[in-house]
Write a protein that holds these residues in place. Structure first.
Motif, PDB file in Angstrom:
ATOM      1  N   PHE A  45       4.811  -4.998  -8.720  1.00  0.00           N
ATOM      2  CA  PHE A  45       5.737  -5.195  -7.609  1.00  0.00           C
ATOM      3  C   PHE A  45       7.127  -4.658  -7.964  1.00  0.00           C
ATOM      4  O   PHE A  45       7.765  -3.973  -7.151  1.00  0.00           O
ATOM      5  N   VAL A  46       7.580  -4.928  -9.165  1.00  0.00           N
ATOM      6  CA  VAL A  46       8.909  -4.471  -9.599  1.00  0.00           C
ATOM      7  C   VAL A  46       8.961  -2.939  -9.632  1.00  0.00           C
ATOM      8  O   VAL A  46       9.922  -2.327  -9.154  1.00  0.00           O
ATOM      9  N   CYS A  47       7.911  -2.323 -10.180  1.00  0.00           N
ATOM     10  CA  CYS A  47       7.899  -0.870 -10.328  1.00  0.00           C
ATOM     11  C   CYS A  47       7.674  -0.154  -8.993  1.00  0.00           C
ATOM     12  O   CYS A  47       8.027   1.026  -8.855  1.00  0.00           O
ATOM     13  N   SER A  48       7.092  -0.851  -8.027  1.00  0.00           N
ATOM     14  CA  SER A  48       6.693  -0.199  -6.771  1.00  0.00           C
ATOM     15  C   SER A  48       7.523  -0.634  -5.576  1.00  0.00           C
ATOM     16  O   SER A  48       7.192  -0.272  -4.443  1.00  0.00           O
ATOM     17  N   ILE A  49       8.590  -1.392  -5.802  1.00  0.00           N
ATOM     18  CA  ILE A  49       9.332  -1.969  -4.690  1.00  0.00           C
ATOM     19  C   ILE A  49       9.859  -0.898  -3.737  1.00  0.00           C
ATOM     20  O   ILE A  49       9.845  -1.071  -2.508  1.00  0.00           O
ATOM     21  N   TYR A  50      10.272   0.254  -4.283  1.00  0.00           N
ATOM     22  CA  TYR A  50      10.789   1.327  -3.425  1.00  0.00           C
ATOM     23  C   TYR A  50       9.693   1.845  -2.499  1.00  0.00           C
ATOM     24  O   TYR A  50       9.899   1.985  -1.285  1.00  0.00           O
ATOM     25  N   GLN A  51       8.504   2.118  -3.068  1.00  0.00           N
ATOM     26  CA  GLN A  51       7.416   2.651  -2.253  1.00  0.00           C
ATOM     27  C   GLN A  51       6.860   1.599  -1.296  1.00  0.00           C
ATOM     28  O   GLN A  51       6.413   1.928  -0.197  1.00  0.00           O
ATOM     29  N   ILE A  52       6.905   0.332  -1.700  1.00  0.00           N
ATOM     30  CA  ILE A  52       6.489  -0.752  -0.806  1.00  0.00           C
ATOM     31  C   ILE A  52       7.398  -0.792   0.421  1.00  0.00           C
ATOM     32  O   ILE A  52       6.930  -0.950   1.555  1.00  0.00           O
ATOM     33  N   CYS A  53       8.690  -0.633   0.205  1.00  0.00           N
ATOM     34  CA  CYS A  53       9.647  -0.626   1.321  1.00  0.00           C
ATOM     35  C   CYS A  53       9.392   0.547   2.255  1.00  0.00           C
ATOM     36  O   CYS A  53       9.462   0.410   3.485  1.00  0.00           O
ATOM     37  N   ILE A  54       9.062   1.715   1.679  1.00  0.00           N
ATOM     38  CA  ILE A  54       8.752   2.880   2.511  1.00  0.00           C
ATOM     39  C   ILE A  54       7.503   2.618   3.345  1.00  0.00           C
ATOM     40  O   ILE A  54       7.452   2.928   4.544  1.00  0.00           O
ATOM     41  N   LEU A  55       6.477   2.028   2.717  1.00  0.00           N
ATOM     42  CA  LEU A  55       5.244   1.714   3.434  1.00  0.00           C
ATOM     43  C   LEU A  55       5.503   0.732   4.571  1.00  0.00           C
ATOM     44  O   LEU A  55       5.062   0.949   5.706  1.00  0.00           O
ATOM     45  N   LEU A  56       6.214  -0.344   4.283  1.00  0.00           N
ATOM     46  CA  LEU A  56       6.492  -1.355   5.306  1.00  0.00           C
ATOM     47  C   LEU A  56       7.368  -0.792   6.414  1.00  0.00           C
ATOM     48  O   LEU A  56       7.184  -1.113   7.593  1.00  0.00           O
ATOM     49  N   ASN A  57       8.310   0.048   6.056  1.00  0.00           N
ATOM     50  CA  ASN A  57       9.197   0.654   7.041  1.00  0.00           C
ATOM     51  C   ASN A  57       8.417   1.528   8.016  1.00  0.00           C
ATOM     52  O   ASN A  57       8.764   1.643   9.203  1.00  0.00           O
ATOM     53  N   TYR A  58       7.341   2.143   7.527  1.00  0.00           N
ATOM     54  CA  TYR A  58       6.495   2.963   8.388  1.00  0.00           C
ATOM     55  C   TYR A  58       5.456   2.132   9.124  1.00  0.00           C
ATOM     56  O   TYR A  58       5.185   2.349  10.299  1.00  0.00           O
ATOM     57  N   LEU A  59       4.868   1.154   8.428  1.00  0.00           N
ATOM     58  CA  LEU A  59       3.727   0.420   8.961  1.00  0.00           C
ATOM     59  C   LEU A  59       4.114  -0.588  10.031  1.00  0.00           C
ATOM     60  O   LEU A  59       3.472  -0.669  11.084  1.00  0.00           O
ATOM     61  N   LEU A  60       5.166  -1.351   9.796  1.00  0.00           N
ATOM     62  CA  LEU A  60       5.488  -2.462  10.697  1.00  0.00           C
ATOM     63  C   LEU A  60       5.895  -2.024  12.107  1.00  0.00           C
ATOM     64  O   LEU A  60       5.440  -2.616  13.088  1.00  0.00           O
ATOM     65  N   PRO A  61       6.754  -1.004  12.258  1.00  0.00           N
ATOM     66  CA  PRO A  61       7.147  -0.637  13.632  1.00  0.00           C
ATOM     67  C   PRO A  61       5.988  -0.147  14.484  1.00  0.00           C
ATOM     68  O   PRO A  61       5.932  -0.427  15.679  1.00  0.00           O
ATOM     69  N   ILE A  62       5.030   0.606  13.872  1.00  0.00           N
ATOM     70  CA  ILE A  62       3.947   1.152  14.680  1.00  0.00           C
ATOM     71  C   ILE A  62       2.775   0.197  14.796  1.00  0.00           C
ATOM     72  O   ILE A  62       1.909   0.353  15.652  1.00  0.00           O
ATOM     73  N   LYS A  63       2.723  -0.801  13.878  1.00  0.00           N
ATOM     74  CA  LYS A  63       1.703  -1.852  13.929  1.00  0.00           C
ATOM     75  C   LYS A  63       0.279  -1.301  13.996  1.00  0.00           C
ATOM     76  O   LYS A  63      -0.525  -1.695  14.820  1.00  0.00           O
ATOM     77  N   ASN A  64       0.002  -0.339  13.118  1.00  0.00           N
ATOM     78  CA  ASN A  64      -1.392   0.100  12.976  1.00  0.00           C
ATOM     79  C   ASN A  64      -1.670   0.382  11.509  1.00  0.00           C
ATOM     80  O   ASN A  64      -0.764   0.385  10.686  1.00  0.00           O
ATOM     81  N   GLY A  65      -2.923   0.595  11.186  1.00  0.00           N
ATOM     82  CA  GLY A  65      -3.333   0.700   9.798  1.00  0.00           C
ATOM     83  C   GLY A  65      -3.390   2.108   9.255  1.00  0.00           C
ATOM     84  O   GLY A  65      -3.908   2.317   8.163  1.00  0.00           O
ATOM     85  N   ASN A  66      -2.857   3.082   9.987  1.00  0.00           N
ATOM     86  CA  ASN A  66      -2.973   4.459   9.521  1.00  0.00           C
ATOM     87  C   ASN A  66      -2.314   4.681   8.173  1.00  0.00           C
ATOM     88  O   ASN A  66      -2.736   5.547   7.411  1.00  0.00           O
ATOM     89  N   ALA A  67      -1.261   3.914   7.884  1.00  0.00           N
ATOM     90  CA  ALA A  67      -0.599   4.101   6.602  1.00  0.00           C
ATOM     91  C   ALA A  67      -1.498   3.700   5.449  1.00  0.00           C
ATOM     92  O   ALA A  67      -1.338   4.179   4.332  1.00  0.00           O
ATOM     93  N   ILE A  68      -2.441   2.807   5.693  1.00  0.00           N
ATOM     94  CA  ILE A  68      -3.336   2.357   4.634  1.00  0.00           C
ATOM     95  C   ILE A  68      -4.592   3.204   4.590  1.00  0.00           C
ATOM     96  O   ILE A  68      -5.046   3.604   3.527  1.00  0.00           O
ATOM     97  N   ALA A  69      -5.157   3.507   5.711  1.00  0.00           N
ATOM     98  CA  ALA A  69      -6.489   4.115   5.725  1.00  0.00           C
ATOM     99  C   ALA A  69      -6.557   5.483   6.367  1.00  0.00           C
ATOM    100  O   ALA A  69      -7.636   6.005   6.593  1.00  0.00           O
ATOM    101  N   GLY A  70      -5.439   6.104   6.658  1.00  0.00           N
ATOM    102  CA  GLY A  70      -5.526   7.389   7.330  1.00  0.00           C
ATOM    103  C   GLY A  70      -5.901   7.193   8.785  1.00  0.00           C
ATOM    104  O   GLY A  70      -5.656   6.144   9.380  1.00  0.00           O
ATOM    105  N   SER A  71      -6.517   8.182   9.356  1.00  0.00           N
ATOM    106  CA  SER A  71      -6.834   8.122  10.785  1.00  0.00           C
ATOM    107  C   SER A  71      -8.177   7.431  11.016  1.00  0.00           C
ATOM    108  O   SER A  71      -9.232   8.038  10.877  1.00  0.00           O
ATOM    109  N   VAL A  72      -8.113   6.154  11.364  1.00  0.00           N
ATOM    110  CA  VAL A  72      -9.316   5.390  11.715  1.00  0.00           C
ATOM    111  C   VAL A  72      -9.235   5.137  13.217  1.00  0.00           C
ATOM    112  O   VAL A  72      -8.418   4.336  13.670  1.00  0.00           O
TER     113      VAL A  72
END
Length: 460
Positions: free
Chosen positions: A217-244
């Motif tokens: 968590f400490v080493c990845s906090i920057y990338q976690i923030c980028i993921l959440l910043n992308y994932l939460l507004p659009i509210k879909n799983g594409n950031a995790i699994a690509g195009s499903v």
């Protein structure tokens, strides 16, 4: 002659492992070096070559592929220093098969049976999904290697706990997270395993896992923030699994077939669940607990999230499960008296791999472009823009590529731009089965521009 037969009989699974390894190696290199990219591989190329080192490292500036973390693109950018040809880029993924197969052997030694090691090598070598992912110009080959390294260090830390191993696990989790968000399933599985071990009074191992997760968590906090910043507004799983596109029973069954490498999931999937549950009850070793929580956590979490929130169930992002299938079935078959069952399993995997079962690649793209599309032409298509652009580029073809929008009202600007150009050859590339509405859009555009330009259709 009698001694030779006896020697072959005693070493038959070693011989089968060597043959399986060679078959798997040949299939990987054959498909990897003789087929063309599919569109996502071309996206990898353009992300790596078009973006600066800074934009890749920090996922800012012109970086827009927030579905995937940047570390693989950084690796690919380094490889592009040597060459840009598709065979070379495929080779940068294929080379990870060799350290991966070594790790499969080392991991299977924890089961304290040479036969298990040979079976694991055979299953890993012939698994269709693992073969397909091993040659794509995508992060999966590198991810498979790092996940195997993670499993090896985790198992080693179970048997011989060391502080440096706990730290290494945290760093490896972070590196995997910077390569693919598919490692999320392993991270959550380890979290649930740590809780389970805590209540089972295995507090030292529980503490080690929690420490590794905290370091991640400490080493990845920057990338976690980028993921959440992308994932939460659009509210879909594409950031995790690509195009499903969706999730239903048919999709679940199809993706599960890919994870097992064959169509017989109605038998093998329940058998797999029985094996890991029985192993956990009979032998509460840390390895069996890890296999249970990691496999059920991966499939279970992806299924629950897909049902309750958004679809994330995609085989290539759940590749951890296929790796666990290799070890679980290798351990299971080693205990069986009837070796015929294992031989049938290997035969099914080999046949499916020869027949590119579920493989992702394209054919005849480069040859078609070389033979049919002259330079300074116009290329129009509805899909795979990056793929066609890549093969035009590496063949030094300066033709312009335009995307036809599926909403006909958005094609007016494209039509005006094409009509403003001098007369040229225009190629409509038909790279899939289009719907009647899409064909009408194409025909409408043809009717407006083909009086000025020379229009031709190309099917891929």
């Amino acid at each position: 002659m009698g001694r030779m037969r006896l020697s072959v009989s005693r070493n038959r699974w070693l011989i089968i492992a060597v043959i399986s390894f060679l078959i798997g190696l040949i299939i990987r290199f054959y498909y990897g070096l003789t087929t063309d990219f599919w569109n996502d591989e071309a996206i990898s190329y353009f992300n790596s070559i078009d973006l600066s080192w800074r934009e890749l490292f920090f996922s800012n500036g012109n970086f827009s592929d927030f579905r995937h973390p940047p570390l693989y693109y950084i690796y690919l950018k380094l490889m592009l220093i040597i060459g840009h040809a598709d065979w070379w880029l495929r080779l940068t993924s294929l080379i990870w098969f060799f350290p991966s197969i070594y790790l499969v052997y080392r991991i299977s030694l924890f089961f304290k049976s040479r036969k298990t090691s040979y079976l694991a090598i055979s299953l890993f070598s012939l698994h269709p999904l693992l073969i397909n992912l091993s040659f794509q110009v995508r992060p999966y080959a590198l991810l498979i290697f790092l996940m195997l390294l993670l499993i090896y260090v985790i198992f080693s830390n179970f048997f011989y706990p060391k502080v440096y191993k706990t730290i290494l696990i945290g760093f490896l989790l972070s590196i995997c997270f910077f390569i693919s968000y598919g490692v999320i399933w392993l991270i959550f599985s380890l979290f649930f395993l740590a809780i389970f071990l805590f209540f089972k009074k295995e507090k030292m191992h529980s503490k080690n896992i929690f420490c590794s997760l905290f370091l991640f968590f400490v080493c990845s906090i920057y990338q976690i923030c980028i993921l959440l910043n992308y994932l939460l507004p659009i509210k879909n799983g594409n950031a995790i699994a690509g195009s499903v596109p969706y999730f239903d029973l048919n999709w679940f069954v199809y993706q599960t077939k890919l994870l097992f490498g064959h169509d017989f999931v109605g038998f093998y999937f329940p058998l797999f669940l029985v094996i890991i549950t029985t192993n956990l009850k009979k032998d509460k070793s840390l390895i069996n607990q890890f296999l249970f929580f990691s496999s059920t956590g991966t499939i279970g979490l992806a299924t629950i999230i897909s049902i309750l929130f958004f679809p994330v169930f995609l085989a290539r992002q759940l590749v951890l499960f296929s790796l666990l299938v290799v070890f679980v079935f290798a351990q299971f078959h080693q205990k069986l008296r009837y070796e015929f069952f294992m031989m049938i399993t290997l035969l099914i995997l080999a046949i499916n791999s020869f027949n590119n079962y579920g493989f992702l690649f394209r054919e005849n793209i480069q040859n078609t472009i070389k033979q049919k599309i002259p330079s300074n032409s116009i290329v129009l298509l509805m899909d795979d823009v990056d793929l066609i652009s890549y093969y035009l580029l590496i063949n030094k073809n300066n033709s312009s590529v335009y995307l036809i929008e599926r909403d006909s009202s958005q094609n007016q600007n494209l039509q005006n731009e094409l009509l403003s150009l001098a007369s040229r050859d225009v190629f409509f590339i038909m790279n899939q089965a289009y719907s009647s509405d899409e064909l009408k859009i194409k025909e409408s555009l043809e009717n407006n521009i083909c009086q000025k330009h020379h229009c031709l259709d190309i099917e891929l």
